[in-house]
Design a protein around this motif. Sequence first.
Motif, PDB file in Angstrom:
ATOM      1  N   GLU A 174       0.826  -1.209   0.000  1.00 18.77           N
ATOM      2  CA  GLU A 174       0.000   0.000   0.000  1.00 18.77           C
ATOM      3  C   GLU A 174       0.860   1.258   0.000  1.00 18.77           C
ATOM      4  OE1 GLU A 174      -3.212   2.362   2.756  1.00 18.77           O
ATOM      5  OE2 GLU A 174      -2.983   0.215   3.057  1.00 18.77           O
ATOM      6  N   HIS A 198       2.265   5.549  -7.404  1.00 21.03           N
ATOM      7  CA  HIS A 198       1.025   5.678  -8.183  1.00 21.03           C
ATOM      8  C   HIS A 198       0.813   4.519  -9.153  1.00 21.03           C
ATOM      9  CE1 HIS A 198       0.537   9.623  -6.452  1.00 21.03           C
ATOM     10  NE2 HIS A 198       1.759   9.938  -6.841  1.00 21.03           N
ATOM     11  N   ARG A 203       1.012   3.987  -3.062  1.00 21.15           N
ATOM     12  CA  ARG A 203       0.679   5.402  -2.863  1.00 21.15           C
ATOM     13  C   ARG A 203       1.806   6.311  -3.341  1.00 21.15           C
ATOM     14  NH1 ARG A 203      -2.646   6.472   2.662  1.00 21.15           N
ATOM     15  NH2 ARG A 203      -4.140   4.777   2.425  1.00 21.15           N
TER      16      ARG A 203
END
Length: 78
Positions: A30, A37, A34
């Motif tokens: 995760e 992208h 983030r």
Amino acid sequence: MLSSTPLWTVTDVPVSDRDAADMLRTYFAEVISRYTHHPAGADEIDAAMAEDPSDALAAPSGVSCWRGMPIARPGVWV
């Protein structure tokens, strides 16, 4: 009717525990996703985990379970 069975439990386990390791990989994926992208690949996750190992997690640590299903890995960085 309320159940007398606790919904949340925390069990102390080492970082290498299968459930804990899976949760850490999910966390790293995760964070990488983030930042970059794009979905994190296994190689990116492995590299990030090697660069920033989680073996410094100390009590309280373990696996938090909701109705027996592992869903979180609490811990304190020391």
